[in-house]
Design a protein around this motif. Structure first.
Motif, PDB file in Angstrom:
ATOM      1  N   GLU A   1       0.830  -1.190   0.000  1.00  0.00           N
ATOM      2  CA  GLU A   1       0.000   0.000   0.000  1.00  0.00           C
ATOM      3  C   GLU A   1       0.877   1.258   0.000  1.00  0.00           C
ATOM      4  OE1 GLU A   1      -3.179  -2.009  -0.599  1.00  0.00           O
ATOM      5  OE2 GLU A   1      -3.368   0.155  -0.226  1.00  0.00           O
ATOM      6  N   PRO A   2       0.407   2.329  -0.630  1.00  0.00           N
ATOM      7  CA  PRO A   2       1.188   3.576  -0.635  1.00  0.00           C
ATOM      8  C   PRO A   2       1.245   4.182   0.758  1.00  0.00           C
ATOM      9  CG  PRO A   2      -0.954   3.881  -1.710  1.00  0.00           C
ATOM     10  CD  PRO A   2      -0.831   2.434  -1.437  1.00  0.00           C
ATOM     11  N   LEU A   3       2.423   4.652   1.147  1.00  0.00           N
ATOM     12  CA  LEU A   3       2.633   5.282   2.455  1.00  0.00           C
ATOM     13  C   LEU A   3       2.633   6.800   2.345  1.00  0.00           C
ATOM     14  CD1 LEU A   3       5.595   3.029   3.673  1.00  0.00           C
ATOM     15  CD2 LEU A   3       3.239   2.957   4.510  1.00  0.00           C
TER      16      LEU A   3
ATOM     17  N   LEU B   1      10.764  14.920   1.392  1.00  0.00           N
ATOM     18  CA  LEU B   1      10.723  13.550   0.909  1.00  0.00           C
ATOM     19  C   LEU B   1      11.634  12.661   1.753  1.00  0.00           C
ATOM     20  CD1 LEU B   1       9.869  11.348  -1.039  1.00  0.00           C
ATOM     21  CD2 LEU B   1      11.572  12.194  -2.676  1.00  0.00           C
ATOM     22  N   TRP B   2      12.845  13.169   2.060  1.00  0.00           N
ATOM     23  CA  TRP B   2      13.732  12.374   2.906  1.00  0.00           C
ATOM     24  C   TRP B   2      13.113  12.165   4.304  1.00  0.00           C
ATOM     25  CZ3 TRP B   2      16.682   8.623   3.542  1.00  0.00           C
ATOM     26  CH2 TRP B   2      17.329   8.400   4.769  1.00  0.00           C
ATOM     27  N   ALA B   3      12.481  13.188   4.844  1.00  0.00           N
ATOM     28  CA  ALA B   3      11.854  13.066   6.166  1.00  0.00           C
ATOM     29  C   ALA B   3      10.800  11.964   6.152  1.00  0.00           C
ATOM     30  CB  ALA B   3      11.236  14.396   6.586  1.00  0.00           C
ATOM     31  N   GLN B   4      10.043  11.880   5.075  1.00  0.00           N
ATOM     32  CA  GLN B   4       9.015  10.830   4.960  1.00  0.00           C
ATOM     33  C   GLN B   4       9.647   9.448   4.810  1.00  0.00           C
ATOM     34  OE1 GLN B   4       5.753  11.098   5.281  1.00  0.00           O
ATOM     35  NE2 GLN B   4       5.696  13.326   5.526  1.00  0.00           N
ATOM     36  N   ILE B   5      10.720   9.375   4.015  1.00  0.00           N
ATOM     37  CA  ILE B   5      11.406   8.086   3.862  1.00  0.00           C
ATOM     38  C   ILE B   5      11.928   7.610   5.220  1.00  0.00           C
ATOM     39  CG2 ILE B   5      13.457   6.973   2.867  1.00  0.00           C
ATOM     40  CD1 ILE B   5      13.093   8.854   0.424  1.00  0.00           C
ATOM     41  N   TRP B   6      12.520   8.526   5.952  1.00  0.00           N
ATOM     42  CA  TRP B   6      13.083   8.155   7.264  1.00  0.00           C
ATOM     43  C   TRP B   6      11.978   7.751   8.228  1.00  0.00           C
ATOM     44  CZ3 TRP B   6      17.464   6.496   8.970  1.00  0.00           C
ATOM     45  CH2 TRP B   6      17.775   6.537  10.337  1.00  0.00           C
ATOM     46  N   GLU B   7      10.868   8.493   8.201  1.00  0.00           N
ATOM     47  CA  GLU B   7       9.770   8.193   9.122  1.00  0.00           C
ATOM     48  C   GLU B   7       9.183   6.815   8.842  1.00  0.00           C
ATOM     49  OE1 GLU B   7       6.769  11.218   9.448  1.00  0.00           O
ATOM     50  OE2 GLU B   7       5.233   9.750   9.992  1.00  0.00           O
TER      51      GLU B   7
END
Lengths: 129, 144
Positions: A12-14, A33-39
């Motif tokens: 599923e898309p995050l 975008l990096w903050a979302q990847i890390w989260e």
């Protein structure tokens, strides 16, 4: 317009990444975008993004070096997908050289395509190109 | 990302690498260039000098960037964060290396097509499949 999506282990898309700065040929570097990847790193299976046109989806040098940088930061491998209007590929960094990769063409006639793929193509607004 | 004003102040330096996150024990000049910061970080991670990050003698920060944040009420020191770059798509100005690599790939594909046409019988059913695939590969290289 190029759009990116983080895909979870459940398929599923995050997180959808389509800021105003995205263009028809690029997605610029983004702190968010990096903050979302890390989260989402614990349940992140991979990241997909769209390329313009309907030709074969192949990664640019920018794409491959970004893939590698993100994997170095996370300390693990991810799945990478690229789609155009008509074609999609799955890419993995496979070594032995840092930028070596393998890809697999996603064939709509032989397998069920992930649901987020249709949404990614829709958000990429191919019909407006 | 850069919301700092040049002042000569010292900043905290945070690094994300190999799934971990840690601060350099010493403060750094907030005015240090990105290149200086990345060189410093590379040496620190390779030598195991960053608490929370395992030493990696092959650590590579060549495709990492530096975000710069001004101090806040909750965080009185300026903050420099080293993270991976996240752009996708074609570079606006492809490097000479990219052009050469793409040209070499296209020549390879042309060579493969010539071989296929020369060596597979015209009636071979795989011929059209291969030629279609090669055509798609060559046609789908918008980055070059």
């Amino acid at each position: 317009m190029e759009v990116a999506v983080l895909v979870g282990e459940d398929g599923e898309p995050l997180y959808w990444h389509a800021p105003a700065e995205n263009s028809s040929v690029s997605i610029p570097d983004s702190t968010e975008l990096w903050a979302q990847i890390w989260e989402h790193r614990e349940r992140l299976r991979g990241i997909a993004h769209s390329h313009p046109g309907d030709g074969f989806a192949s990664p640019s040098h920018e794409d491959i070096t970004t893939f590698r940088a993100i994997e170095l930061a996370l300390g693990r491998s991810l799945m990478w997908w690229i789609t155009t209007k008509e074609h999609a590929v799955t890419i993995r960094l496979c070594g032995p050289n840092p930028l070596d990769f393998s890809y697999l063409h996603l064939d709509a006639e032989r397998e069920s395509l992930p649901r987020w793929l249709n949404e990614l193509r829709k958000r990429s607004k191919y019909d407006n190109e | 990302m850069n919301d700092l004003v040049v002042t000569g102040a010292q900043a905290r330096l945070n690094i994300t690498y190999a799934g971990s996150n840690g601060d350099l024990p010493d403060l750094v000049s907030q005015d240090a260039t990105d290149a200086t910061i990345l060189a410093m970080v590379t040496e620190a991670v390779r030598s195991g000098s960053v608490p929370g990050l395992l030493a990696d003698p092959n650590a590579d920060f060549s495709d990492f960037v530096v975000d710069r944040f001004a101090p806040t009420e909750a965080r009185p020191l300026p903050l420099l964060q080293v993270r991976p770059k996240t752009p996708f798509g074609a570079s606006e100005v492809p490097s000479a290396e990219e052009w050469i690599r793409c040209a070499a790939e296209l020549e390879l594909l042309r060579g493969v097509e010539v071989w296929v046409r020369s060596n597979l019988p015209v009636v071979d059913p795989t011929l059209s499949v291969l030629l279609d695939a090669l055509s798609a590969l060559r046609g789908g290289k918008p980055r070059c």
